[in-house]
Structure formats: C-alpha cells, structure tokens
Design an enzyme around this catalytic site. Sequence first.
Site, mmCIF file in Angstrom:
data_model
loop_
_atom_site.group_PDB
_atom_site.id
_atom_site.type_symbol
_atom_site.label_atom_id
_atom_site.label_comp_id
_atom_site.label_asym_id
_atom_site.label_seq_id
_atom_site.Cartn_x
_atom_site.Cartn_y
_atom_site.Cartn_z
ATOM 1 N N LYS A 1 -36.360 -1.533 7.619
ATOM 2 C CA LYS A 1 -36.748 -1.087 5.812
ATOM 3 C C LYS A 1 -37.854 -1.264 5.359
ATOM 4 O O LYS A 1 -38.611 -1.481 5.980
ATOM 5 C CB LYS A 1 -36.118 -2.128 5.106
HETATM 6 N N1 GLU Z 1 -29.949 3.007 2.622
HETATM 7 C C1 GLU Z 1 -28.786 3.092 3.539
HETATM 8 C C2 GLU Z 1 -28.419 1.205 3.839
HETATM 9 O O1 GLU Z 1 -29.356 0.988 2.149
HETATM 10 C C3 GLU Z 1 -28.727 4.742 4.229
HETATM 11 C C4 GLU Z 1 -29.811 3.757 5.547
HETATM 12 C C5 GLU Z 1 -29.702 4.732 6.924
HETATM 13 O O2 GLU Z 1 -29.152 6.406 6.840
HETATM 14 O O3 GLU Z 1 -30.452 4.678 7.519
HETATM 15 O O4 GLU Z 1 -28.171 1.722 4.064
#
Ligand code: GLU
Length: 444
Positions: A137
């Site tokens: 993240k």
């Molecule tokens: N930000 C989204 C989540 O928290 C998607 C993450 C992604 O597609 O890699 O799942």
Amino acid sequence: MIYSKLQVLISIDELATMKVEEVIKIPKRKGGPMSLNPWQEAVTNLEAVAKQIGLDENLLKIIEKPDRVLEFKLVVKKDDGSYTVFTGFRSQHNNARGPYKGGIRFHPGVTKEEVMALSLWMTLKCAVVGIPYGGGKGGVIVDPHKLSPAELERLSRAYARAVAPIIGPDKDVPAPDVNTNAQIMAWMVDEYSHLKGELSLATFTGKPIEMGGSQGRTEATGRGGVDVLNSLAKYYKLSPKETTVAIQGFGNVGSWFATFAAQEGYKVVAVSDSRGTIYNPQGLDIEEVVKTKKEKGSVTGASGEKLGRDDVLSLDVDVLVPAALEGAINETNAEGIKAKYVIEMANGPTTVEAEKILLKKGVKVIPDVLANAGGVTVSYFEWVQNRQGYYWPKAEVFAKLEKIMAQAFDEMMAKVEEKGLTHRQAAYANALTKIAAAVKQRLS
Ligand code: GLU
C-alpha cells in the site's frame, strides 16, 4: 467532535476558543475515534486469529510486519513557481504468494501506521480471494483537492519516480485507492515507462481503458460487494425486495455499490457523503442520486429526507455498508447501530472495540478483506490481460469476478460453520492458512 492526535475529543465549543495554529495542528481523524492506531488495530485482529487457529508463533512473526516500508519526500513545483514538500510512503507487506499489490491514497490523514495496516490487509485480501499476489500500500500526506490539475499531475509523477526502483509487474503493482483514479495511474505509468525506457502497462492497475485498463475495473469494488451481498442474501435467506440497505460514503465504491444493489432489486433507503445523509424508507432513486452527486457535488440535493452526516449509521435497516474510511464504526456509535448485517466496503471501517459491541448485539460483520476484494480481483484481471495483450469484454470480467467472490464467501461460511468463528476470523483464518503455506515452503 473533532479527533486530535492525542486521541482526545474536542468539542466545537472548545475549538472555537483555540488559536488557529492549534486548530490546524489537529489532524482530522478520518473515520472517527479509534483507541488504537490502524496498525495496532490490524495486528490485534491478526494475532487473535493466529492464536485461534493455532498458527505457529514463528510463522506469525515472519508474516506480521511489513517486509519494508519506504518513506520519502516528494518535491512538487506549484503553479505559482514555489515548491511544496510532501511525505510519501510505500509499504511492502508480504510477497510470499506473489508480487506486492495495493493502492496509493492521497489524503491529509495518511500516516505510516495506516499505510502499514492497509498493506497487511491487502496481503490478507489477496489470499482470501485466492489471487496470486501479496500485499502492499502507498500513500501521500496531501489534500489533493487543494492542488490544481497540473500540480496533481506533478505530484503523481514524483510519486512514480520515488517508488520506481521497488515496483514492477513481478515486484509490486500499485493501483488507485482513496482520492486516486485512472488518470493518476496513467501519469504514473507514463513516468515509470519513461524511466524504464519501455512501456510497462502491467506495473500499475486501475488504468484508463484506452491505455491498458480493464473493462469493469472502475465499478469492480462495488460490483464485487454486491456479489457478496447476493451470497449473503442467499445464505441467510433474505429477499432482495425486502432487504433495506444504507450506505455510508458515495465515492467510487459507495456509488457503484448503490447502483448495482438497486439494479438487483435491493431497497437502498439511505446514502451519505461528508455533507449529509439522504433517506427515503421506500427506496431512493439511485440514478437520480448519482446525477445529483455529479452535478452538485453532494448526494444531499437529491430527493428524499435530509439527515445529518452520521445518521446513516443508526438507521433501522437490514444491511449497513460503510464505504468511506477507517474507524467509521467505533466505540462511540456501535451501540446505536440497528442493522443486522454490516458489509465493510471501506478498509478497516469497524474498530476492534466496535466489533465486540456489534457481535454482542448479534450483528454479522462481513469483513473488508472479503467484501471489498472485487477491486483488487479485477486489478488482477487487468494485469493478466496486460501480460497476454488480449482483452476481455465487461460481461466476462464480471462473470469471472462473481465466481471468485462467491467462492471466497462460501469458504468463509464453511469456516464459520465448522469452527464457530466470526466472519472476520473465518476470512482471516482462510487467508492465514494460504499465506503461511507459501511462507513455509520458502523456509529451509
Ligand atoms: N485500493 C484497492 C483496495 O484497497 C484496490 C487495490 C488494487 O487494485 O490493487 O483493495
């Protein structure tokens, strides 16, 4: 009430007597009060489940902390010629099952602990739905609404440059998250590809369709959430027509969840955004709400009864869908929740303490690591399509997504039945089993 860094609640009256400097120093707690920071929240849940399923303590130790957390400064030239320095992060939590995967958020409340927690949840999420990724993240401490489009582009490109050495299709694959979108991914791909000297579409997901994005990626988190709602309705024998739904948050996730839920016959009676709640016990006209949000910037102008921002949480509905930010359901409001089911479409919307209160009341909480996994699942499809150079129609994307979400839901319910675990514990248990197996196979 405003939440301060010292976990103290400050009333509006007190706030009025404070100096401007003091007020500015208070970082807005995004969802609401939490007695633990997001990382402590995440670890508390993880350790409890690890104990319950008898996970080897050494394995837990190996899995728990992120592999690495990068903190960096981003120097961005403003339109007036001055420079602003922002702080950015990328947490790479675990890649035992595949490359690190997870979004990048732009928000003033971003912290290192939050990004770390979100990366751990991504590791669990990818394992829950069985896609071949680990968890990562990223984030930048910034209010993007205060930037011009050109400044936002420069910030996005600066972020891509800062993380370029540690990302790539087989290393770490970022995507959109809170306040980031397909346009921002396009700038990042462009910047990264320039640095690499070759087009590298599979390094980012959530891109525009015109440049390697997947059909259905924008809607995917909401679509997957309604797949979970369908599974839930089937399992607990709820009839969609008689099932009332309230949704907190009307960004990408909340608005698509509302749209698909309404299309499938559920009674979406309330939706909210930062300016308030709009309520109609007979069911809202979601198309009209979407249009109002687009045109006027808020759902509150749509037809229906106008209620306060947080009233959405305590309405007498069957299903409550927190689709905003962490800590939305906390010790201060959990007691007031009347819904029988909570479907967590945000990441970490229910605090550990709040969940205890909900469980005591008999509320079933379908955890984020399953409920909102539709987004990363279609990100996976996008990555596969990029690598194959062969693109699928939206119907195929949604059919494949539905299968994965339904299977993950069934696997969770099997654990709930077999071991008497809560839904979150069951999903975590399934994920931890898969992650631990991959970690173990790498140990000598
Ligand atoms: N930000 C989204 C989540 O928290 C998607 C993450 C992604 O597609 O890699 O799942």
